[in-house]
Motif scaffolding. Sequence first.
Motif, PDB file in Angstrom:
ATOM      1  N   ARG A 114       0.793  -1.222   0.000  1.00 57.63           N
ATOM      2  CA  ARG A 114       0.000   0.000   0.000  1.00 57.63           C
ATOM      3  C   ARG A 114       0.829   1.278   0.000  1.00 57.63           C
ATOM      4  O   ARG A 114       0.454   2.261  -0.638  1.00 57.63           O
ATOM      5  CB  ARG A 114      -0.931  -0.003   1.214  1.00 57.63           C
ATOM      6  N   ASP A 115       1.940   1.306   0.742  1.00 60.99           N
ATOM      7  CA  ASP A 115       2.710   2.552   0.818  1.00 60.99           C
ATOM      8  C   ASP A 115       3.259   2.934  -0.548  1.00 60.99           C
ATOM      9  O   ASP A 115       3.262   4.108  -0.927  1.00 60.99           O
ATOM     10  CB  ASP A 115       3.833   2.434   1.846  1.00 60.99           C
ATOM     11  N   ILE A 116       3.695   1.937  -1.308  1.00 55.47           N
ATOM     12  CA  ILE A 116       4.242   2.200  -2.645  1.00 55.47           C
ATOM     13  C   ILE A 116       3.144   2.682  -3.581  1.00 55.47           C
ATOM     14  O   ILE A 116       3.325   3.647  -4.343  1.00 55.47           O
ATOM     15  CB  ILE A 116       4.922   0.934  -3.189  1.00 55.47           C
ATOM     16  N   VAL A 117       1.990   2.039  -3.531  1.00 54.68           N
ATOM     17  CA  VAL A 117       0.876   2.433  -4.394  1.00 54.68           C
ATOM     18  C   VAL A 117       0.380   3.827  -4.021  1.00 54.68           C
ATOM     19  O   VAL A 117       0.109   4.665  -4.896  1.00 54.68           O
ATOM     20  CB  VAL A 117      -0.271   1.405  -4.316  1.00 54.68           C
ATOM     21  N   ALA A 118       0.276   4.111  -2.715  1.00 52.27           N
ATOM     22  CA  ALA A 118      -0.205   5.426  -2.284  1.00 52.27           C
ATOM     23  C   ALA A 118       0.751   6.533  -2.735  1.00 52.27           C
ATOM     24  O   ALA A 118       0.309   7.592  -3.201  1.00 52.27           O
ATOM     25  CB  ALA A 118      -0.369   5.451  -0.765  1.00 52.27           C
ATOM     26  N   ARG A 119       2.059   6.308  -2.583  1.00 53.50           N
ATOM     27  CA  ARG A 119       3.027   7.322  -3.015  1.00 53.50           C
ATOM     28  C   ARG A 119       3.002   7.495  -4.527  1.00 53.50           C
ATOM     29  O   ARG A 119       3.160   8.613  -5.038  1.00 53.50           O
ATOM     30  CB  ARG A 119       4.443   6.946  -2.547  1.00 53.50           C
ATOM     31  N   ALA A 120       2.803   6.404  -5.260  1.00 49.96           N
ATOM     32  CA  ALA A 120       2.728   6.496  -6.720  1.00 49.96           C
ATOM     33  C   ALA A 120       1.535   7.332  -7.151  1.00 49.96           C
ATOM     34  O   ALA A 120       1.646   8.188  -8.043  1.00 49.96           O
ATOM     35  CB  ALA A 120       2.644   5.093  -7.323  1.00 49.96           C
ATOM     36  N   ILE A 121       0.390   7.096  -6.525  1.00 52.36           N
ATOM     37  CA  ILE A 121      -0.801   7.879  -6.861  1.00 52.36           C
ATOM     38  C   ILE A 121      -0.588   9.344  -6.497  1.00 52.36           C
ATOM     39  O   ILE A 121      -0.924  10.254  -7.266  1.00 52.36           O
ATOM     40  CB  ILE A 121      -2.043   7.306  -6.139  1.00 52.36           C
ATOM     41  N   ASP A 122      -0.024   9.587  -5.302  1.00 52.42           N
ATOM     42  CA  ASP A 122       0.251  10.960  -4.869  1.00 52.42           C
ATOM     43  C   ASP A 122       1.186  11.655  -5.863  1.00 52.42           C
ATOM     44  O   ASP A 122       0.978  12.826  -6.215  1.00 52.42           O
ATOM     45  CB  ASP A 122       0.867  10.930  -3.472  1.00 52.42           C
ATOM     46  N   PHE A 123       2.197  10.934  -6.330  1.00 50.52           N
ATOM     47  CA  PHE A 123       3.145  11.490  -7.306  1.00 50.52           C
ATOM     48  C   PHE A 123       2.437  11.857  -8.600  1.00 50.52           C
ATOM     49  O   PHE A 123       2.636  12.961  -9.143  1.00 50.52           O
ATOM     50  CB  PHE A 123       4.254  10.471  -7.574  1.00 50.52           C
ATOM     51  N   GLU A 124       1.611  10.952  -9.121  1.00 52.07           N
ATOM     52  CA  GLU A 124       0.937  11.202 -10.394  1.00 52.07           C
ATOM     53  C   GLU A 124      -0.074  12.339 -10.284  1.00 52.07           C
ATOM     54  O   GLU A 124      -0.220  13.149 -11.206  1.00 52.07           O
ATOM     55  CB  GLU A 124       0.259   9.932 -10.891  1.00 52.07           C
ATOM     56  N   ILE A 125      -0.780  12.402  -9.153  1.00 51.63           N
ATOM     57  CA  ILE A 125      -1.749  13.484  -8.951  1.00 51.63           C
ATOM     58  C   ILE A 125      -1.042  14.836  -8.952  1.00 51.63           C
ATOM     59  O   ILE A 125      -1.499  15.797  -9.591  1.00 51.63           O
ATOM     60  CB  ILE A 125      -2.530  13.259  -7.636  1.00 51.63           C
ATOM     61  N   LYS A 126       0.085  14.924  -8.241  1.00 50.16           N
ATOM     62  CA  LYS A 126       0.807  16.194  -8.162  1.00 50.16           C
ATOM     63  C   LYS A 126       1.511  16.509  -9.478  1.00 50.16           C
ATOM     64  O   LYS A 126       1.569  17.670  -9.904  1.00 50.16           O
ATOM     65  CB  LYS A 126       1.808  16.137  -7.013  1.00 50.16           C
ATOM     66  N   ARG A 127       2.023  15.482 -10.138  1.00 51.87           N
ATOM     67  CA  ARG A 127       2.746  15.689 -11.395  1.00 51.87           C
ATOM     68  C   ARG A 127       1.838  16.243 -12.485  1.00 51.87           C
ATOM     69  O   ARG A 127       2.220  17.145 -13.233  1.00 51.87           O
ATOM     70  CB  ARG A 127       3.349  14.356 -11.836  1.00 51.87           C
ATOM     71  N   HIS A 128       0.623  15.709 -12.560  1.00 53.16           N
ATOM     72  CA  HIS A 128      -0.289  16.103 -13.633  1.00 53.16           C
ATOM     73  C   HIS A 128      -1.341  17.124 -13.182  1.00 53.16           C
ATOM     74  O   HIS A 128      -2.180  17.531 -13.986  1.00 53.16           O
ATOM     75  CB  HIS A 128      -1.005  14.862 -14.179  1.00 53.16           C
ATOM     76  N   GLY A 129      -1.313  17.510 -11.888  1.00 48.56           N
ATOM     77  CA  GLY A 129      -2.301  18.461 -11.397  1.00 48.56           C
ATOM     78  C   GLY A 129      -3.716  17.897 -11.383  1.00 48.56           C
ATOM     79  O   GLY A 129      -4.672  18.598 -11.725  1.00 48.56           O
ATOM     80  N   LEU A 130      -3.849  16.642 -10.975  1.00 47.19           N
ATOM     81  CA  LEU A 130      -5.139  15.945 -11.008  1.00 47.19           C
ATOM     82  C   LEU A 130      -5.853  16.031  -9.663  1.00 47.19           C
ATOM     83  O   LEU A 130      -5.231  16.246  -8.621  1.00 47.19           O
ATOM     84  CB  LEU A 130      -4.928  14.475 -11.374  1.00 47.19           C
ATOM     85  N   ASP A 131      -7.147  15.820  -9.704  1.00 47.17           N
ATOM     86  CA  ASP A 131      -7.916  15.660  -8.474  1.00 47.17           C
ATOM     87  C   ASP A 131      -7.891  14.212  -7.997  1.00 47.17           C
ATOM     88  O   ASP A 131      -8.027  13.938  -6.799  1.00 47.17           O
ATOM     89  CB  ASP A 131      -9.378  16.086  -8.682  1.00 47.17           C
ATOM     90  N   CYS A 132      -7.745  13.271  -8.939  1.00 46.58           N
ATOM     91  CA  CYS A 132      -7.797  11.855  -8.604  1.00 46.58           C
ATOM     92  C   CYS A 132      -7.202  11.047  -9.761  1.00 46.58           C
ATOM     93  O   CYS A 132      -6.873  11.601 -10.813  1.00 46.58           O
ATOM     94  CB  CYS A 132      -9.246  11.410  -8.352  1.00 46.58           C
ATOM     95  N   VAL A 133      -7.054   9.750  -9.551  1.00 40.23           N
ATOM     96  CA  VAL A 133      -6.742   8.812 -10.632  1.00 40.23           C
ATOM     97  C   VAL A 133      -7.910   7.837 -10.733  1.00 40.23           C
ATOM     98  O   VAL A 133      -8.911   7.978 -10.029  1.00 40.23           O
ATOM     99  CB  VAL A 133      -5.412   8.062 -10.375  1.00 40.23           C
TER     100      VAL A 133
END
Length: 539
Positions: free
Chosen positions: A283-302
Amino acid sequence: MSRYDVLIIGSGLAGLSAALKLAPHFKVALVTKQELLDGASSWAQGGIAAVLDGADSLDDHARDTHVAGAGLCDDAAVRFVVERGRRAVEWLVSQGVPFTREDGGEEGLHLTREGGHSHRRIVHAADATGSAVQTTLVGRVRQHPNIEVLQHHIAVDLISGRRLGTGIPDRVWGAYVLDRQAGRVKTIGARHTILATGGAGKVYIYTTNPDTASGDGVAMGWRAGCHVANMEFIQFHPTCLYHPHAKSFLISEAVRGEGGLLKLPNGERFMPRHDPRAELAPRDIVARAIDFEIKRHGLDCVHLDVTHLPAEFLREHFPNILQRCLDFGIDITREPIPVVPAAHYTCGGLVTDLRGRTTLPGLYGLGEVACTGLHGANRLASNSLLECLVFADSAASDISAAGPVEIPKLPDWDESRVTDADEEVVIAHAWDELRRFMWNYVGIVRTNKRLERARHRIQLLQEEIHEFYSTFRVTNDLLELRNLVATADLIVRCALARKESRGLHYSRDYPDTLPEARNTVLVPPTDTTRGTQRVALVP
């Protein structure tokens, strides 16, 4: 003063299991803040991890737990728990829990797989395991004549010998408990006290936890003198439903275990770029990956996509998730699920041994309130309910083997110098401020600067709350806020002490993992240490 053999504070799986195991021989009081089914255990979707398949092994379960725990798991605790997995599940079956069976028959339990597990070993009741288990055990608790249930009661503080003065053994003798409906504080004496109050997810503004998860047990234990460990390790569930009206609804780990794919809004998968295990990474790896992608692309969610799976399969295995999403206009058989990470599980807590005993005599910690050594720096999916069952059993055995002790006369709660609060809005504002800056400064990715900002704001809040607590009568909201701020302080202190990134604690200032894994142990102040607390890094 009410007297019991055992006082249990908290009515999740750990509290209910302990009550049922103790009730044949002891008079038990079970205290819960709301109704018996309102705790976090009822919300658990995935299931209970146990080695039940011939292709699986205790060594594999232990190894998966250690890998997820990033080298910080205590091997004795891991072995103790996984070796008792089958017996724990068999006990639940004997209580009548309706687990999902293979092909809908009665031959054997259906096992699913979740992130971080090398085998199918998750026993479940469709996608609402916690609810099924809790409903079954609550029915049995209500029927038992030796268990007195106190609903709508919240513990104020533990009563210890140190608080009572000289001549009284320094152990826990029960607790002061607020009757929320009557508005008065009761004195409950007990030979043994069990904290099973759950975690502290409500310290963050985005969480999968129910409103009851306000860190009460950790805060009360700390104030009474318990050692606390590893509070920096807050697990963020990778996939909480993102919708303005969907409060705290998580999308089970099992959805990814059965083939769900995480994608960007354009349909592109991103997990293979972050970890070779892709969606089945811990979970920690998946959560950080999602957090990274959200911040990288300026998203509200994946998006979590299961549209490639048969609709009938989804209806059979995830009926509650499917219906809940439909309630918000999302048909998961035809469209992806919008998801974001959210605070989910507190891996640290009160330091306990293999019998559930804290560092204070007479006091036990069970479930999420405890730091047993099982989870290390990151909890493996579905190990939490198993931990509740195993340590409830070991604590009940320890209490049963203990010699008799006589409860001393306990003083009543003193309200002679307080009045009713004149401005409740102060509590609401402080609650909102705390949860927002904890999310911003002590979230998935941390820095020293953010942590220091959080610590400064916590100190200001502590001063305000102490003044409020000393002046006005206690209320449920005030008690929860007091406990949340105390818990937030412990989280930040532990995070500042860890000069590395490990498991759930990721620091941009210390991105590497040190060669030796150490626990962060906080030792509370005593009369002889003049108010200073110690922080120790213990192998």
